[in-house]
Design an enzyme around this catalytic site. Sequence first.
Site, PDB file in Angstrom:
ATOM      1  N   ASP A 110      57.363 -19.639 -68.164  1.00 40.17           N
ATOM      2  CA  ASP A 110      57.866 -20.977 -67.955  1.00 40.17           C
ATOM      3  C   ASP A 110      57.100 -21.748 -69.385  1.00 40.17           C
ATOM      4  O   ASP A 110      57.030 -21.416 -70.364  1.00 40.17           O
ATOM      5  CB  ASP A 110      57.864 -21.766 -66.655  1.00 40.17           C
ATOM      6  CG  ASP A 110      58.472 -22.613 -66.803  1.00 40.17           C
ATOM      7  OD1 ASP A 110      59.849 -22.569 -66.396  1.00 40.17           O
ATOM      8  OD2 ASP A 110      57.994 -24.075 -66.728  1.00 40.17           O
ATOM      9  N   ARG A 111      56.550 -22.810 -68.987  1.00 40.80           N
ATOM     10  CA  ARG A 111      55.740 -23.705 -69.817  1.00 40.80           C
ATOM     11  C   ARG A 111      54.596 -22.915 -70.398  1.00 40.80           C
ATOM     12  O   ARG A 111      54.458 -23.102 -71.652  1.00 40.80           O
ATOM     13  CB  ARG A 111      55.277 -25.038 -69.228  1.00 40.80           C
ATOM     14  CG  ARG A 111      56.347 -25.745 -68.462  1.00 40.80           C
ATOM     15  CD  ARG A 111      57.469 -26.072 -69.216  1.00 40.80           C
ATOM     16  NE  ARG A 111      57.415 -26.948 -70.304  1.00 40.80           N
ATOM     17  CZ  ARG A 111      58.248 -27.335 -71.442  1.00 40.80           C
ATOM     18  NH1 ARG A 111      59.376 -26.799 -71.109  1.00 40.80           N
ATOM     19  NH2 ARG A 111      58.243 -28.198 -72.208  1.00 40.80           N
ATOM     20  N   HIS A 155      66.572 -30.973 -66.024  1.00 44.47           N
ATOM     21  CA  HIS A 155      65.110 -31.539 -65.939  1.00 44.47           C
ATOM     22  C   HIS A 155      64.584 -31.909 -67.327  1.00 44.47           C
ATOM     23  O   HIS A 155      63.666 -32.480 -67.872  1.00 44.47           O
ATOM     24  CB  HIS A 155      64.331 -30.796 -64.940  1.00 44.47           C
ATOM     25  CG  HIS A 155      63.936 -29.706 -65.263  1.00 44.47           C
ATOM     26  ND1 HIS A 155      64.856 -28.342 -65.267  1.00 44.47           N
ATOM     27  CD2 HIS A 155      62.756 -28.968 -65.951  1.00 44.47           C
ATOM     28  CE1 HIS A 155      64.400 -27.311 -65.531  1.00 44.47           C
ATOM     29  NE2 HIS A 155      63.145 -27.401 -66.178  1.00 44.47           N
ATOM     30  N   TYR A 216      57.402 -32.347 -71.642  1.00 46.41           N
ATOM     31  CA  TYR A 216      58.448 -32.266 -71.993  1.00 46.41           C
ATOM     32  C   TYR A 216      59.273 -33.134 -73.217  1.00 46.41           C
ATOM     33  O   TYR A 216      59.927 -32.747 -73.812  1.00 46.41           O
ATOM     34  CB  TYR A 216      59.495 -32.454 -70.487  1.00 46.41           C
ATOM     35  CG  TYR A 216      59.644 -31.085 -69.936  1.00 46.41           C
ATOM     36  CD1 TYR A 216      60.411 -30.301 -69.739  1.00 46.41           C
ATOM     37  CD2 TYR A 216      58.674 -31.189 -68.651  1.00 46.41           C
ATOM     38  CE1 TYR A 216      60.459 -29.264 -69.293  1.00 46.41           C
ATOM     39  CE2 TYR A 216      58.555 -29.969 -68.003  1.00 46.41           C
ATOM     40  CZ  TYR A 216      59.752 -28.995 -68.089  1.00 46.41           C
ATOM     41  OH  TYR A 216      59.641 -27.949 -67.333  1.00 46.41           O
ATOM     42  N   HIS A 277      63.911 -16.899 -61.338  1.00 47.54           N
ATOM     43  CA  HIS A 277      62.951 -17.527 -62.223  1.00 47.54           C
ATOM     44  C   HIS A 277      61.420 -17.302 -61.900  1.00 47.54           C
ATOM     45  O   HIS A 277      60.670 -16.787 -62.621  1.00 47.54           O
ATOM     46  CB  HIS A 277      63.183 -18.971 -62.559  1.00 47.54           C
ATOM     47  CG  HIS A 277      62.355 -19.735 -63.313  1.00 47.54           C
ATOM     48  ND1 HIS A 277      62.162 -19.404 -64.627  1.00 47.54           N
ATOM     49  CD2 HIS A 277      61.566 -20.685 -63.214  1.00 47.54           C
ATOM     50  CE1 HIS A 277      61.394 -20.353 -65.191  1.00 47.54           C
ATOM     51  NE2 HIS A 277      60.909 -20.917 -64.397  1.00 47.54           N
TER      52      HIS A 277
END
Length: 304
Positions: A110-111, A155, A216, A277
């Site tokens: 993910d990030r 998001h 983000y 995920h």
Amino acid sequence: MTTYHPPPGLRRVESSRDGVRINALVGGDGPPILLLHGYPQTSAMWHRVAPELIAAGHTVVLADLRGYGDSDKPADTPSHTTYGKRVMAADQVALMRSLGFARFAVVGHDRGARVAHRMALDSPERVRCVAVLDVVPTLHMFDNVDRAMASSYFHWFFLALESDLPERLILADTDAWLRSRFAGRHAGGAPFDEGAMAEYVRCFDPATVRASCADYRAAAGIDLVHDRGDRERGRVIEAPLLALWGTHSYVGRSFDVPDVWRSYARHVDAAPIEADHYLCEEAPHEVARALASFCRPTESGGTR
């Protein structure tokens, strides 16, 4: 009350770069692997994978990204460079250098995968190989926005709003927001560990809420500037890259993951994982086996 207990045999370490302290856990003996978590998690997300990598003969470094977990959460700047992936990657390179690792494998989910992507581009002399879990590149995501992406990844756009509205709404009920990020994103594998979930809740304080929104905002701004610059120069990842993805995730359902990454990296291996995920928690054995095999150095490959 449920409490998180890290896997046994890990010791806590810290490093600092430009006054920003990075928290991590280290354990094992052998070729080093840096493990980087995603949103809205912490280094605790590796609690099922790390012991298997240690058993396979690796040193593991479980780090909290700046803005998350027990790492520092510096105030953002108007340009959001404070949470740009270039800066976040440099934090982690400094951490590994402080531990004596000049070259290492990096794995991100993910990030964390977006930080790993930037690290492999900016510090190729440090990154021996890179694995990215359940992502395609940020630039590719923004260049391919459709209704399905905007619905599944709403998001991205909400957290990136240039106001304090996201922070205000999330802080009204942080527990509900955090748990909503996991709801409906499970394909029937191993259940989420309540101790790890408690750790995510503990760390999701007001400072983390603000820092993660900045993360983000950087992704929708300065990170795209850097990514487009790389694309214009034909700059791609030269280190071997492994892409793993959940067969039930939005990424797995929506993209030809190996094909996308071949436009961003020179040497791509890829494999699906039967999960959604959060594949490291839902299918940890499969993920650990794939990572242990991919991250094993060749006869000529140095690690320190």
